[in-house]
Design an enzyme around this catalytic site. Structure first.
Site, mmCIF file in Angstrom:
data_model
loop_
_atom_site.group_PDB
_atom_site.id
_atom_site.type_symbol
_atom_site.label_atom_id
_atom_site.label_comp_id
_atom_site.label_asym_id
_atom_site.label_seq_id
_atom_site.Cartn_x
_atom_site.Cartn_y
_atom_site.Cartn_z
ATOM 1 N N ASP A 1 44.176 43.797 33.957
ATOM 2 C CA ASP A 1 42.990 43.113 34.474
ATOM 3 C C ASP A 1 43.345 42.107 35.569
ATOM 4 O OD1 ASP A 1 40.516 41.928 34.803
ATOM 5 O OD2 ASP A 1 40.593 40.813 32.918
ATOM 6 N N ASP B 1 38.608 43.380 41.310
ATOM 7 C CA ASP B 1 38.878 43.206 39.882
ATOM 8 C C ASP B 1 39.003 44.545 39.164
ATOM 9 O OD1 ASP B 1 39.056 42.409 37.276
ATOM 10 O OD2 ASP B 1 37.118 41.402 37.188
#
Length: 387
Positions: A93, A276
């Protein structure tokens, strides 16, 4: 002779790229739909992409990432922790900075249905008195911090701090297809000032370059990779275009505009965007996203998904993101998500009040189209059309 030397250097650069395969699985949302639980889940858990990025200034030692925002995550990799190694499935992440996994300290049902790290089974584990807490929905994941050997692909880090969960209430993790999260953002947003995994890799000389890159395949199961310490040019076409990071917390950049058919539809005076890997969809201001959904003919169903006729894909226009003077078109085949005979929009609205104005999140919908290099050494992102 010079050509031989150049070829040798190129071959060497390829050898030192540490590649970690990612597997594409059914998301938590899809698991809940199959079990007939999504509507009940959404009554008590409201996914809001904005909560992932902006509460951190309020809490010095407590991370407040909303874990409902991993509802649509589909790409997962395997790491190991401890001696002998214990394997875990994690989200890589770039929108967070901590590493944490479930542990045997946790007795909740969510933990029981996932792999749990047992510190007593690791001869190299070192405990601390520090705590970690991540809030979500109606409760929070609480845990402690410890140190141990963490292996990511071929990289073995013998002194990595990570979180061991003690409580994981609610449905958020009960049916989640992952065990934990490995954050790849900057250390400035790390909870409890824990050193992120990639920072530790670089500090300990485990990678040859202070960068990593991501390739997300459109293949249903295989082909996706996170590459630590280098770039493999076989995963993109053309050349990399470099974009300065505007905020060294998230992988945040300045975007020039968003347009359809040559007409600017959002971000008219430039805006901020966060790249992201931990966000599956492409997210923007609610008003702008609503206009796009109407334009492409998407409408909400009972589950809150923006559905669209699959037959319309070929006639829909590109959405063009202009970044640092370069246009990055996103075709309908990228922003419309097709599964069997069902098609849904890969766009999601959010409202964020920031001093920089409107904010966009360029998640997996964008990254599947554009190979992305996260260059910490120069605080920049590299983008090129993915193969």
């Amino acid at each position: 002779m010079k050509w031989l030397l150049l070829l040798g250097l190129l071959a060497l650069s390829e050898c030192i790229v540490h590649k970690v395969p990612l597997v594409r699985k059914k998301s938590l949302r899809k698991n809940l739909i199959e079990k007939g639980l999504l509507q009940d889940y959404l009554k008590t858990h409201t996914p809001n992409p904005a909560t992932k990025y902006f509460p951190k200034e309020t809490f010095a030692t407590v991370s407040t990432e909303s874990l409902e925002n991993y509802l649509d995550a589909e790409y997962f990799g395997t790491i190991s922790i401890g001696t002998p190694p214990q394997d875990f499935t994690v989200i890589f992440d770039t929108g967070s900075s901590n590493l944490w996994v479930p542990s045997t300290y946790c007795s909740s049902l969510a933990c029981a249905l996932h792999k749990r790290f047992n510190p007593e089974d690791s001869s190299t584990y070192q405990g601390t008195s520090e705590t970690l807490s991540i809030t979500y929905g109606t409760g929070s994941m609480t845990g402690i911090l410890g140190y141990d050997t963490v292996k990511v692909g071929s990289i073995e880090d013998t002194n990595q701090i990570f979180g061991l969960s003690k409580t994981e209430p609610g449905l958020t993790f009960l049916f989640a297809p992952f065990d934990g999260i490995l954050g790849l953002a900057y250390p400035s947003i790390s909870s409890s000032d824990a050193t992120p995994v990639f920072d530790n890799m670089w500090n300990e000389g485990l990678v040859s370059q202070d960068l990593f890159s991501v390739y997300l395949s459109s293949d249903d199961e295989k082909g996706s990779l996170v590459m630590f310490g280098g770039i493999d040019s076989s995963y993109y076409t053309g050349s990399l275009n470099w974009v300065p990071v505007s905020y060294e917390g998230y992988w945040q950049i300045t975007m020039d505009s968003v347009s359809i058919n040559g007409e600017t539809i959002a971000c008219a005076d430039s805006c901020q965007a966060i790249v992201d890997t931990g966000t599956s969809l492409l997210t923007g201001p609610t008003s702008a996203i609503s206009n796009i959904q109407s334009y492409i003919g998407a409408s909400k169903n009972l589950l809150g998904e923006n559905v669209i006729s699959c037959s319309a894909i070929d006639s829909l226009p590109d959405i063009v993101f202009t970044i640092n003077g370069i246009q990055y078109p996103l075709p309908a085949s990228a922003y419309i998500l097709k599964e069997d005979d069902d098609c849904t929009s890969g766009l999601e609205g959010m409202n964020v009040d920031t001093y920089t104005g409107e904010l966009w999140i360029l998640g997996d919908v964008f990254i599947r189209q554009y190979f992305t290099v996260f260059d910490r050494a120069n605080n920049q992102l590299g983008l090129a059309a993915a193969v």
